[in-house]
Design an enzyme around this catalytic site. Structure first.
Site, PDB file in Angstrom:
ATOM      1  N   LYS A 203      -4.274  12.336   1.869  1.00 44.72           N
ATOM      2  CA  LYS A 203      -3.227  11.435   1.968  1.00 44.72           C
ATOM      3  C   LYS A 203      -3.520  10.554   0.893  1.00 44.72           C
ATOM      4  CE  LYS A 203      -1.769   7.714   4.780  1.00 44.72           C
ATOM      5  NZ  LYS A 203      -1.744   7.061   6.214  1.00 44.72           N
ATOM      6  N   LYS A 256      -0.293  14.819   2.392  1.00 45.58           N
ATOM      7  CA  LYS A 256       0.815  13.768   2.706  1.00 45.58           C
ATOM      8  C   LYS A 256       0.977  13.039   1.437  1.00 45.58           C
ATOM      9  CE  LYS A 256       1.416   9.923   5.435  1.00 45.58           C
ATOM     10  NZ  LYS A 256       0.975   8.877   6.143  1.00 45.58           N
TER      11      LYS A 256
HETATM   12  C1  PBG Z   1      -0.774   4.434   8.566  1.00 44.70           C
HETATM   13  C2  PBG Z   1       0.195   5.531   8.372  1.00 44.70           C
HETATM   14  C3  PBG Z   1       1.167   5.595   7.248  1.00 44.70           C
HETATM   15  C4  PBG Z   1       2.096   6.877   7.444  1.00 44.70           C
HETATM   16  C5  PBG Z   1       1.471   7.380   8.447  1.00 44.70           C
HETATM   17  N1  PBG Z   1       0.388   6.846   9.057  1.00 44.70           N
HETATM   18  C6  PBG Z   1       1.604   4.594   6.195  1.00 44.70           C
HETATM   19  C7  PBG Z   1       0.617   4.478   5.450  1.00 44.70           C
HETATM   20  O1  PBG Z   1      -0.667   4.782   5.184  1.00 44.70           O
HETATM   21  O2  PBG Z   1       0.653   3.080   4.662  1.00 44.70           O
HETATM   22  C8  PBG Z   1       3.258   7.032   6.594  1.00 44.70           C
HETATM   23  C9  PBG Z   1       4.271   8.053   7.327  1.00 44.70           C
HETATM   24  C10 PBG Z   1       5.529   7.982   6.664  1.00 44.70           C
HETATM   25  O3  PBG Z   1       5.922   7.477   5.416  1.00 44.70           O
HETATM   26  O4  PBG Z   1       6.539   8.583   7.056  1.00 44.70           O
HETATM   27  N2  PBG Z   1      -1.919   4.955   8.344  1.00 44.70           N
HETATM   28 ZN    ZN Z   2      -3.151   3.020   8.747  1.00 42.18          ZN
END
Ligand code: PBG
Ligand code: ZN
Length: 335
Positions: A203, A256
């Site tokens: 991620k 992601k």
């Molecule tokens: C938080 C989380 C995020 C997303 C999923 N879980 C945002 C982030 O990490 O700041 C993003 C999902 C999306 O943008 O559709 N842990």
């Molecule tokens: Zn988070």
């Protein structure tokens, strides 16, 4: 014969009809098990709120979510990813309400499993929607992540969701070693063989999460997430993170965001061909595609992007477009 036409270089004969074209695109079909639908769950069971930054996306209380899902399950929906949102419950330094009895996810899980016994319910596991500072882990007094405390708390939350009926727990916090802690917690409570761990293994600290953070009210109060989410150019770290999570027992892996990271999708699939790979088409991608043309152009663009994710190695795509994809699949099979 023309100087330029060489029969052995003519490829078009190999894809001149629809059947042959299908054979030329192996493992790229989009079926119902290839999509997972992310849903936003509100504290107020009867509420329903549109998301202004994401057309056709809603936040639901469980009493609204169940009828909305019933329609989709009829169309073949096989899995969802649940995100809890709190509005009146207090946020604190440890994210106490991530798994309290009043947490919307904790309360909805038994109802969702009773309403849809065959639906695979994954729960996002993170602290950011529940912490006063908005970070994904627990902080030291200096504001730096407290690694040990974060991992302990994340594993606790994952176990709570698993005990309430989640089929998959999906930690999105990006704290090192949380997969091992979660697997141990599941194993020690006899849930090891009933609950899967979907690691957000690769991620990235992306600028494409904006609409999601607005929806979840989960943006950090101060600072950013660059010390735990991966730097966008760091393919090497992504490889090491996936390998570490595999070694710690992750059942399922994730990359992601999706589209700009297809090289990471391919890299992860090549390094871990035996682990199902999820790709998260994030909120910023949704916002872009939603504005990409009329309905017809948008649909064909979307399906091309999903196909390319499959070609790159994705087994399942987490997408806010899941309802539309199910409609497209049923139209296709009706022919
Ligand atoms: C938080 C989380 C995020 C997303 C999923 N879980 C945002 C982030 O990490 O700041 C993003 C999902 C999306 O943008 O559709 N842990
Ligand atoms: Zn988070």
């Amino acid at each position: 014969m023309s100087l330029y036409l060489k029969p052995e270089h003519v490829l078009q004969g190999g894809y001149c009809n629809a059947t042959l074209r299908k054979l030329q695109e192996p493992n790229t079909s989009i079926q119902t098990h290839n999509v997972m639908y992310p849903v936003f769950l509100l504290e107020n069971d009867d509420a329903i709120q549109p998301v202004s930054s994401m057309p056709n996306v809603y936040r639901y209380g469980v009493n609204q979510l169940i009828p909305a899902l019933a329609d989709l399950v009829k169309k073949g929906l096989e899995s969802i990813l649940v995100f809890g949102i709190i509005e009146t419950l207090p946020k604190d330094a440890n994210g106490s309400h991530a798994d309290s009895d009043s947490n919307p996810v904790m309360r909805a899980l038994p109802k969702l499993k009773a309403a849809f016994p065959g639906l695979v319910v994954a729960c996002d596991v993170c602290l950011c929607p529940y912490t006063s500072h908005g970070h994904c882990g627990v902080l030291q007094p200096t504001g730096v992540i407290d690694h040990a405390a974060s991992v302990k708390r994340i594993a606790e939350v994952a176990l709570s969701y698993a005990m309430s009926g989640a089929d998959i727990v999906a930690p999105s916090d990006m704290m090192d070693n949380r997969i091992k802690a979660i697997k141990e917690a599941l194993f020690s409570t006899n849930l090891g063989n009933k609950v899967s761990v979907l690691s957000y293994s690769c991620k990235f600290a992306s600028s494409m999460y904006g609409p999601f953070r607005e929806t979840m009210k989960s943006a950090p109060l101060a600072g950013d997430r660059k010390c735990y989410q991966l730097p966008p150019g760091a393919a090497g770290l992504a490889a090491r993170a996936a390998a570490r999570d595999v070694a710690e027992g992750a059942d399922l892996l994730m990359v992601k965001p999706g589209l700009p990271y297809l090289d990471i999708v391919r890299q992860t699939k090549d390094l871990h061909p035996h682990h199902p790979l999820f790709v998260y088409q994030v909120s910023g991608e949704y916002a872009m595609i939603s504005r990409s043309g009329d309905n017809n152009e948008m649909e064909t663009t979307l399906m091309e992007m999903l196909l390319c994710m499959r070609r790159a190695g994705a087994d399942c795509i987490i997408t806010y477009f899941a309802p539309l994809v199910l409609d497209i699949i049923s139209k296709r099979t009706a022919h």
